[in-house]
Enzyme design. Structure first.
Site, short mmCIF file in Angstrom:
data_model
loop_
_atom_site.label_atom_id
_atom_site.label_comp_id
_atom_site.label_asym_id
_atom_site.label_seq_id
_atom_site.Cartn_x
_atom_site.Cartn_y
_atom_site.Cartn_z
CB CYS A 130 -1.14 0.13 1.28
SG CYS A 130 -2.24 -1.35 1.88
NE ARG A 137 4.36 1.66 -1.57
CZ ARG A 137 5.81 1.23 -1.30
NH1 ARG A 137 6.55 1.20 -2.27
NH2 ARG A 137 6.07 -0.16 -0.23
CD1 TRP A 191 -2.44 -5.15 -5.16
CD2 TRP A 191 -2.29 -5.78 -2.95
NE1 TRP A 191 -3.11 -5.69 -5.49
CE2 TRP A 191 -2.30 -6.68 -4.38
CE3 TRP A 191 -1.63 -6.63 -2.19
CZ2 TRP A 191 -2.08 -8.02 -4.33
CZ3 TRP A 191 -1.47 -8.04 -2.26
CH2 TRP A 191 -2.31 -8.93 -3.32
CG ASN A 196 2.30 -1.21 3.08
OD1 ASN A 196 2.27 -2.26 2.95
ND2 ASN A 196 3.24 -0.60 2.38
N GLY A 197 0.66 -3.45 5.30
CA GLY A 197 1.69 -4.84 5.66
C GLY A 197 0.51 -5.81 6.46
CD GLU A 203 10.56 -8.80 -18.43
OE1 GLU A 203 10.20 -10.27 -16.94
OE2 GLU A 203 10.34 -7.93 -18.37
CE LYS A 244 7.87 -6.24 -18.04
NZ LYS A 244 7.91 -6.99 -16.64
CD GLU A 294 3.82 -7.67 -14.88
OE1 GLU A 294 3.66 -7.05 -14.06
OE2 GLU A 294 5.28 -6.95 -15.60
CG HIS A 335 10.43 -33.10 -24.40
ND1 HIS A 335 9.84 -34.68 -24.98
CD2 HIS A 335 10.83 -32.86 -24.54
CE1 HIS A 335 11.46 -34.60 -25.10
NE2 HIS A 335 12.01 -33.47 -24.87
CE LYS A 346 7.56 -0.60 -9.95
NZ LYS A 346 7.91 -1.05 -11.27
#
Ligand code: F6R
Length: 615
Positions: free
Chosen positions: A2, A27, A77, A103-104, A488, A492, A495, A511, A610
Site C-alpha cells: 500500500c 503501490r 492493495w 501497510n503490511g 519475461e 509482460k 500482467e 514433450h 508495484k
C-alpha cells in the site's frame, strides 16, 4: 504494497497528501482514504477507486478540514477484508482518539481483536489493521496520554509486518510512525515533516531522506523529526541524499509511464556502462569492493530474486556460464530459496536482485543466506531501501524511479549491472579473458543505439499487436540466451494484457505443450542468428505444422528466416550473450500495444501492486 503519505507542517495538508498518494498509487489502487483535522476532531474521507476520486471527495469536505496543517493518507492493495469503503484506510478507534493507516499484515490481529471485543470494544471492519488501531487507543488511555509509551507497548504486542502512521486526536500537529518489515521514509524540509512508503512521494519537497530502520519509530512535527527504537529510547539518524529528479517520476507527454520507461532503456544502459567501465575494461571494483582474494575462494554463486528481477538473474547466469563453465551457479526465486535448505557459507556468494529493495521474499532469503555466513551482495534501484541496508555490499542500479507497475527500464538496469558484475567477479577469479572482456564491453557500448533502432519499430510492432490481440493466448519460445526472455515476454503479456501466456524452451515443446497449439494460439519465437538458429527454426516449423500463427524475432539480414514465420520482426545482431539487451524491447512493445488494443489499464494492471512487501 500500500502507499502511505503523512504531513505535519504549516500548509494545507490535503493537497500534499493527495499529491503524495497519486505518486504512490502504483503501490496499490483498489481504494484510498485521507484523515484531516477540523475543530479538534479527526475527519476521514474514503473511497473505493482511484486517488483522483478521493481528490473529488476531499474537495467536498468542510473548509476547516481543507485548512488542516497535518494529515495522513493511504492507497490500498487489499490483503485482509474485501475492497470496501469501510475497509479502506484510515481506520479510527471506537473512542475516536486514534486514527491510523497501515501497510503490511498484522499476524496476531485475530487474537488482539478477540481480546478487545471481550472487553466491550466494537470493531467495524474486516481488516487486520483495525486491531492495531483499537489496541493503540486502549494503550494510550492506559499510559495517561503518553504517546511514546503507548507506541512502545503497541509494537511489543504486534507480530507481522507493519508500517503504521498515526494521528492522535489530542495531539494536533503531530504524526507518529512505526516500521517493522514494511518500508517507511521520513523527511523534514525545514518547516514541515513528511512520511511516505516510497521516496518518490517526497522528492518535490526534499532530497534528504531518513529511512526508518527495522523496529524504529518516528515523531513528525513542523519542528522536525524525532526517532526512537521500539524500546522507546531516542536515536540519532543521518539523512541520505537521493539524487533522483522529481521529473523522472512524471509521465511527461506519454500516455503511460510504461511507454516512457521503455523508451528510457538506452539511457539506462549507457549510464550504467559509463559509470562502471573504462574503455574496454570493467571498473566495477570502485562500487563493490569485495574483500581481496574473495573470488578465488568462492566455489558457488547464487542469484536470488522474484518476478522480472528473477528473469534478470537468469540472464546473468547465462552470461556467467558462457564465460566460465567451472563455477557452480544456482539461480532461485526468493520465495523458494527461503524455504529450501540451500547450501551457504564463506565459500558462497549470493546476489540478491530487487528493484524496490523491499520485496518480502527477497529480504527473507537474504537474511537466511547471511545467517549461514554466505557473502551477500544486493542490486537494487532504491538507495536506502531495506536490502541496501541489510547486505554487505550494494550496487545501485541507475534506472531512476520506475512508476509503471510492469518493470521495464529497471530490468535493463539490472541486466546491465549484472553483466558487469559477472565480468568483474570472473576477472577477480582469473577466468575472464581480456578478449571476452573487450568484446562484451564494446557490445554493451554499442547497444543503446541498436536499442533505439528497435524502439523506432514501434509502428510495425503495434500493427502486429493489433493483428494478434484476438489470440486466445501466446507461447513464447526460444533456446539458451532466449529462454529468460521467453519468460519475461510471457510475464509482460500476462500482467498487462491479461492473456494466457506460456514461456517454453523451444526444445521442450514437443514433450507436451505442443498439444495445446491450434490456429488461435500465437507462437512468438525468438530466433537470433546463432549456432542454435537451425534447431530453433525446426521447433518453429513443428508449431506451424500444428497451425499456430507464428511471429518471429530474427536477426537483421537473416532473409532465410522470412519464409519460416507468418510475421517477422528483424532486430540488430549482437554478441550472442547480449541478445537479451535487444530482444526484450520488441517483447515489451508487443505486450504494451496488445494491452492497449484490449483497453487494459497499463500502468496499474488489476490485482497487482508495484512492490510486494508481504509474503
Ligand atoms: C513484473 C514485476 C514484478 C517484479 C517483482 C520483484 O513486471 O515488476 O515481477 O519484478 O515483484 O520486485 P522487486 O524487483 O522490487 O523485488
Amino acid at each position: 504494497m500500500c502507499g502511505i503519505m503523512g504531513y505535519a507542517g504549516g500548509s494545507p495538508a490535503s493537497g500534499i497528501i493527495i499529491e503524495g498518494l497519486a505518486r504512490q498509487e502504483y503501490r496499490g489502487y483498489d481504494s484510498a482514504g485521507i484523515a484531516l483535522r477540523s475543530d479538534g476532531k479527526i475527519i476521514s474521507a474514503k473511497i473505493v477507486g482511484r486517488v483522483s476520486e478521493l481528490a473529488d471527495k476531499v474537495r467536498e469536505l468542510p473548509s476547516k478540514c481543507l485548512e488542516s496543517a497535518s494529515g495522513i493518507g493511504h492507497t490500498r492493495w487489499a490483503t485482509h477484508g474485501g475492497v470496501t469503503e469501510t475497509n479502506a484506510h484510515p481506520h479510527e478507534s471506537a473512542d475516536e482518539m486514534v486514527v491510523l493507516v497501515h501497510n503490511g499484515i498484522i499476524e496476531n490481529s485475530t487474537e488482539i481483536k478477540d481480546e478487545l471485543e471481550s472487553g466491550g470494544i466494537i470493531f467495524s471492519t474486516q481488516t487486520d489493521t483495525e486491531a492495531a488501531c483499537q489496541l493503540l487507543a486502549v494503550l494510550y488511555g492506559q499510559c495517561g496520554g503518553d504517546a511514546l509509551e503507548a507506541m512502545h507497548r503497541l509494537t511489543e504486542r504486534l507480530t507481522g509486518a507493519f508500517a503504521l502512521v498515526i494521528m492522535f486526536r489530542d495531539r494536533p500537529g503531530e504524526i507518529w510512525c512505526a516500521r517493522r518489515g514494511s518500508p517507511l521514509v521520513t523527511a523534514w524540509d525545514g518547516s514541515a515533516s513528511y512520511c511516505a512508503s516510497d521516496p518518490t512521494a517526497l522528492l518535490s519537497y526534499t532530497h534528504d531522506l531518513c529511512f526508518l530502520e527495522e523496529d524504529e519509530m518516528a515523531r513528525l512535527s513542523p519542528d522536525g523529526l524525532k526517532f526512537y527504537g521500539f524500546d522507546g529510547n531516542a536515536r540519532g539518524k543521518k539523512s541520505i541524499r537521493l539524487n533522483w529528479d522529481s521529473v523522472m517520476a512524471d509521465k511527461g507527454h506519454y500516455e503511460h509511464f510504461m511507454r516512457k520507461e521503455m523508451g528510457e532503456q538506452p539511457d539506462v544502459l549507457r549510464l550504467t556502462v559509463d559509470a562502471h567501465t573504462i574503455v574496454t575494461n570493467v571498473a566495477l571494483e570502485k562500487s563493490i569492493s569485495l574483500p581481496k582474494g574473495l573470488m578465488k575462494k568462492i566455489r558457488r554463486v547464487q542469484f536470488v530474486a522474484c518476478g522480472t528481477s528473477y528473469y534478470a538473474t537468469l540472464v546473468a547466469r547465462d552470461i556467467m556460464e558462457s564465460l566460465d563453465g567451472d563455477i557452480e551457479i544456482r539461480v532461485e526465486t526468493a520465495s523458494e530459496y527461503r524455504y529450501r535448505n540451500v547450501r551457504g557459507g564463506g565459500d558462497t556468494l549470493a546476489v540478491f536482485v530487487s528493484q524496490s529493495g523491499e520485496t518480502a521474499d527477497t529480504l527473507a532469503a537474504a537474511r537466511i543466506a547471511r545467517a549461514k555466513g554466505t557473502h551477500c551482495i544486493a542490486i537494487t534501484n532504491v538507495r536506502g531501501s531495506t536490502i541496501d541496508r541489510e547486505v554487505e555490499h550494494t550496487i545501485l542500479s541507475l534506472a531512476g524511479p520506475e512508476i509503471g507497475v510492469a518493470a521495464t527500464k529497471t530490468f535493463m538496469g539490472q541486466i546491465s549491472l549484472l553483466a558487469l558484475l559477472v565480468m568483474h567477479l570472473l576477472k577477480e577469479r582469473g577466468t575472464l579473458s581480456a578478449s571476452d572482456e573487450a568484446r562484451l564491453i564494446s557490445g554493451l557500448r554499442s547497444m543503446p543505439a541498436l536499442q533505439q533502432s528497435v524502439l523506432e519499430k514501434e509502428r510495425e510492432i503495434k500493427a502486429l499487436a493489433d493483428k494478434y490481440c484476438g489470440s486466445k493466448g501466446f507461447f513464447f519460445i526460444g533456446r539458451r540466451e532466449c529462454v529468460p526472455l521467453t519468460m519475461e515476454g510471457a510475464l509482460k503479456m500476462k500482467e498487462i494484457a491479461y492473456l494466457p501466456s506460456e514461456a517454453y524452451a523451444a526444445g521442450e515443446m514437443k514433450h507436451g505443450p505442443i498439444a495445446m497449439l491450434d490456429e488461435q494460439l500465437t507462437v512468438v519465437a525468438l530466433v537470433p542468428d546463432t549456432d542454435l538458429r537451425e534447431k530453433t527454426l525446426s521447433n518453429v516449423a513443428e508449431c506451424r505444422a500444428r497451425k499456430a500463427p507464428t511471429l518471429m524475432l530474427a536477426s537483421d539480414g537473416d532473409d532465410g528466416a522470412r519464409a519460416c514465420a507468418d510475421d517477422i520482426i528483424f532486430i540488430p545482431r549482437t554478441e550472442p550473450e547480449l541478445f537479451p539487451f535487444i530482444g526484450v524491447i520488441p517483447l515489451q512493445l508487443l505486450a504494451y500495444h496488445t494491452a492497449k488494443a484490449l483497453g487494459r489499464d497499463i500502468d496499474m494492471p488489476r490485482n497487482l501492486a508495484k512492490s510486494v512487501t508481504v509474503e
